[in-house]
Write a protein that holds these residues in place. Structure first.
Motif, short mmCIF file in Angstrom:
data_model
loop_
_atom_site.label_atom_id
_atom_site.label_comp_id
_atom_site.label_asym_id
_atom_site.label_seq_id
_atom_site.Cartn_x
_atom_site.Cartn_y
_atom_site.Cartn_z
N PHE A 191 -10.31 0.84 1.25
CA PHE A 191 -9.16 -0.08 1.04
C PHE A 191 -9.28 -1.34 2.13
CE2 PHE A 191 -7.61 4.03 -0.01
CZ PHE A 191 -6.76 3.94 -1.15
N ASP A 192 -8.76 -2.45 1.43
CA ASP A 192 -8.63 -3.69 2.37
C ASP A 192 -7.70 -3.14 3.45
OD1 ASP A 192 -10.39 -5.35 0.97
OD2 ASP A 192 -8.85 -5.98 -0.54
N GLU A 193 -7.50 -3.99 4.56
CA GLU A 193 -6.48 -3.46 5.65
C GLU A 193 -5.17 -3.96 5.15
OE1 GLU A 193 -5.77 -5.10 10.20
OE2 GLU A 193 -7.67 -5.52 9.12
N VAL B 27 -11.94 5.95 4.11
CA VAL B 27 -10.64 5.37 3.69
C VAL B 27 -10.78 3.97 3.94
CG1 VAL B 27 -8.07 5.11 4.03
CG2 VAL B 27 -9.22 7.32 3.69
N ARG B 28 -11.37 3.53 5.24
CA ARG B 28 -11.35 2.23 5.87
C ARG B 28 -12.04 1.31 4.85
NH1 ARG B 28 -11.51 3.66 12.35
NH2 ARG B 28 -9.25 3.82 12.50
N ARG C 270 -11.92 9.27 7.72
CA ARG C 270 -11.09 7.74 7.93
C ARG C 270 -11.98 6.69 7.72
NH1 ARG C 270 -9.98 8.97 13.84
NH2 ARG C 270 -7.95 9.67 13.12
N ALA D 57 0.93 -1.10 0.14
CA ALA D 57 -0.05 -0.17 0.01
C ALA D 57 0.81 1.40 -0.11
CB ALA D 57 -0.94 -0.18 1.25
N ARG E 263 -4.52 -0.46 2.87
CA ARG E 263 -4.78 0.65 3.43
C ARG E 263 -3.62 1.74 3.74
NH1 ARG E 263 -7.96 -0.46 8.22
NH2 ARG E 263 -9.27 -1.33 6.79
#
Length: 70
Positions: free
Chosen positions: A49-51, A45-46, A42, A2, A54
């Motif tokens: 994106f996948d963890e 964005v969470r 925030r 990322a 991110r």
């Protein structure tokens, strides 16, 4: 891997409140106050994106237009 950072351009909305547009990524959100906008950005964005993908940092670039008499 990322990107380590994502940048949002923050502007005041003509209807009131604030709008946030990510640069280079299709993420847009809005809120009535800057505190609410920070939470909304925030969360967006969470959700986007996948963890593992991110960004580690969210940068808010506040753009403010000011008009003055000549």
């Amino acid at each position: 891997m990322a990107e380590s950072e994502i940048v949002f351009s923050i502007t005041e909305s003509p209807e009131g409140g604030f709008e946030a547009q990510a640069l280079g990524v299709p993420i847009f959100t809005q809120a009535e106050t800057m505190d609410e906008l920070r939470l909304s950005v925030r969360d967006a964005v969470r959700c986007h994106f996948d963890e593992t993908d991110r960004p580690q940092v969210i940068r808010l670039h506040v753009v403010r237009d000011e008009i003055i008499a000549a």
